[in-house]
Design a protein around this motif. Structure first.
Motif, mmCIF file in Angstrom:
data_model
loop_
_atom_site.group_PDB
_atom_site.id
_atom_site.type_symbol
_atom_site.label_atom_id
_atom_site.label_comp_id
_atom_site.label_asym_id
_atom_site.label_seq_id
_atom_site.Cartn_x
_atom_site.Cartn_y
_atom_site.Cartn_z
ATOM 1 N N ASN A 172 -12.359 -97.210 -37.999
ATOM 2 C CA ASN A 172 -12.027 -98.017 -36.845
ATOM 3 C C ASN A 172 -13.207 -98.942 -36.524
ATOM 4 O O ASN A 172 -14.042 -99.202 -37.398
ATOM 5 N N ARG A 173 -13.286 -99.426 -35.289
ATOM 6 C CA ARG A 173 -14.325 -100.387 -34.913
ATOM 7 C C ARG A 173 -15.039 -99.951 -33.641
ATOM 8 O O ARG A 173 -15.277 -100.749 -32.726
ATOM 9 N N SER A 210 -5.426 -101.508 -31.468
ATOM 10 C CA SER A 210 -6.714 -102.008 -30.998
ATOM 11 C C SER A 210 -6.964 -101.622 -29.548
ATOM 12 O O SER A 210 -8.095 -101.704 -29.070
ATOM 13 N N GLU A 211 -5.922 -101.202 -28.862
ATOM 14 C CA GLU A 211 -6.049 -100.872 -27.437
ATOM 15 C C GLU A 211 -5.313 -99.578 -27.142
ATOM 16 O O GLU A 211 -4.150 -99.408 -27.507
ATOM 17 N N ASN A 236 -7.360 -97.827 -38.114
ATOM 18 C CA ASN A 236 -6.812 -98.737 -37.128
ATOM 19 C C ASN A 236 -7.895 -99.743 -36.729
ATOM 20 O O ASN A 236 -8.822 -99.984 -37.508
ATOM 21 N N ARG A 237 -7.786 -100.303 -35.520
ATOM 22 C CA ARG A 237 -8.756 -101.299 -35.050
ATOM 23 C C ARG A 237 -9.302 -100.922 -33.677
ATOM 24 O O ARG A 237 -9.612 -101.787 -32.851
ATOM 25 N N ILE A 238 -9.438 -99.636 -33.435
ATOM 26 C CA ILE A 238 -9.805 -99.127 -32.118
ATOM 27 C C ILE A 238 -11.278 -99.447 -31.819
ATOM 28 O O ILE A 238 -12.161 -99.189 -32.617
ATOM 29 N N ARG A 239 -11.509 -100.001 -30.623
ATOM 30 C CA ARG A 239 -12.869 -100.345 -30.201
ATOM 31 C C ARG A 239 -13.389 -99.412 -29.108
ATOM 32 O O ARG A 239 -14.596 -99.374 -28.855
ATOM 33 N N ARG A 246 0.361 -101.801 -32.158
ATOM 34 C CA ARG A 246 -0.878 -102.464 -31.764
ATOM 35 C C ARG A 246 -1.498 -101.875 -30.497
ATOM 36 O O ARG A 246 -2.688 -102.046 -30.252
ATOM 37 N N LYS A 247 -0.683 -101.193 -29.706
ATOM 38 C CA LYS A 247 -1.163 -100.737 -28.408
ATOM 39 C C LYS A 247 -0.536 -99.388 -28.066
ATOM 40 O O LYS A 247 0.651 -99.160 -28.333
ATOM 41 N N PHE A 252 -2.040 -100.995 -36.439
ATOM 42 C CA PHE A 252 -2.913 -102.081 -36.007
ATOM 43 C C PHE A 252 -3.441 -101.828 -34.596
ATOM 44 O O PHE A 252 -3.704 -102.761 -33.841
#
Length: 316
Positions: free
Chosen positions: A215-216, A174-175, A195-198, A150-151, A172
């Motif tokens: 991603n995001r 995101s950070e 992934n969920r990278i912002r 996640r990180k 997953f």
């Protein structure tokens, strides 16, 4: 009558065999006769007129003194056994203090036991990891796809100066710490798709391949001039990120730019070319994908004059 004779002869033969004396095969020299058996120099058949040959010793007798000394030594301790059987890490160092086959993970399992280490490549695909495991210092290629990471922390890849490729597809995440990859002096390929990278972190100038598709990132996930100093970047994939613009400037080394399935609505005439220099030719950039965006490419015809091929996308 015949039966009586057979019985008589059988009885006679049995008596004859029973009266034959059995020779005593155990011969002791008189010099050792009164010494207990366990204190004899060799507790096998002894004959003063015959030299001992260990090969001819009977099964079950004591071992010759030379062999006894070898077997009487202390058995291997656990440390000795580990020292003999423990393989080396991929950097050639001993695994002492860091697990049987590699550095310890957060769960106490050696990385190269939990994952697969081949040469300087570490495969951790589909291991249900929730963090990047400690890697051997000479790791060159690291694959950790289809996990639950996640990180990405600042020190996850610290001091891995040989690392050339990182593939973290389908986690997953995101950070990502802004300096997680920037300090890797030889990193060439970075794959972070699905992934969920912002927010895209700082990138090393050595990159030749970057994939952050699916991603995001949105409209603010890529900082201004994020790719300006990537003078060796050849392939840039940012599909499916809800981008509303093309991130500029793009390095001259770029060969492929994939931006399909975003929200890009407009393009400027100097996005790829130099509006005031009609002699400028950008031969390297041959693969541009803009399909799946709400943009009409036919509205900016001069934006492609310097390119060897037209972008793929909506021309209506």
């Amino acid at each position: 009558m015949q039966t009586f004779v057979n019985v008589f002869l059988g009885f006679f033969i049995f008596e004859s065999v029973g009266t034959v004396p059995i020779p005593d095969t155990i011969i002791y020299d008189s010099e050792f006769y009164d010494i207990p058996l366990e204190e004899l120099p060799h507790s096998f058949i002894y004959d003063e007129n015959k030299q001992f040959d260990p090969v001819e010793a009977e099964v079950g007798t004591a071992l010759p003194s030379i062999i006894q000394e070898r077997y009487s030594s202390a058995p291997l301790t656990e440390e000795t056994e580990d020292e003999v059987s423990t393989p080396k890490l991929i950097d050639g160092s001993s695994a002492q203090g860091s697990g049987v086959l590699g550095p310890q993970t957060q769960d106490g399992l050696p990385t190269c036991l939990l994952c697969t280490c081949l040469g300087t490549t570490v495969y951790c695909d589909d291991r249900e990891l929730d963090a990047v495991p400690p890697l051997p210092k000479k790791t060159t290629y690291f694959y950790s796809r289809y996990n639950r990471i996640r990180k990405i922390s600042r020190n996850d890849f610290a001091n891995l100066n040989n690392l050339k490729r990182i593939d973290l597809t389908a986690n997953f995440i995101s950070e990502i710490h802004k300096d997680a990859f920037r300090r890797l002096p030889q990193l060439q390929e970075l794959v972070l798709c699905d992934n969920r990278i912002r927010q895209l972190p700082e990138l090393p100038s050595t990159l030749t391949f970057l994939d952050v598709s699916k991603n995001r990132l949105g409209r603010k996930g890529i900082r201004n001039e994020a790719f300006k100093d990537l003078d060796e970047l050849q392939h840039l994939y940012i599909t499916d990120n809800n981008l509303d613009h093309i991130p500029l400037p793009l390095p001259e080394s770029l060969q492929a730019l994939h931006l399909q399935n975003n929200n890009i609505q407009e393009m400027h005439e100097d996005t790829f070319c130099k509006m005031r220099d009609f002699t400028y030719v950008r031969r390297a950039l041959e693969d541009i994908r803009l399909d799946g965006n709400p943009i009409n490419l036919s509205k900016t015809p001069y934006a492609y004059m310097c390119l060897p091929r037209l972008p793929v996308g909506n021309l209506i």
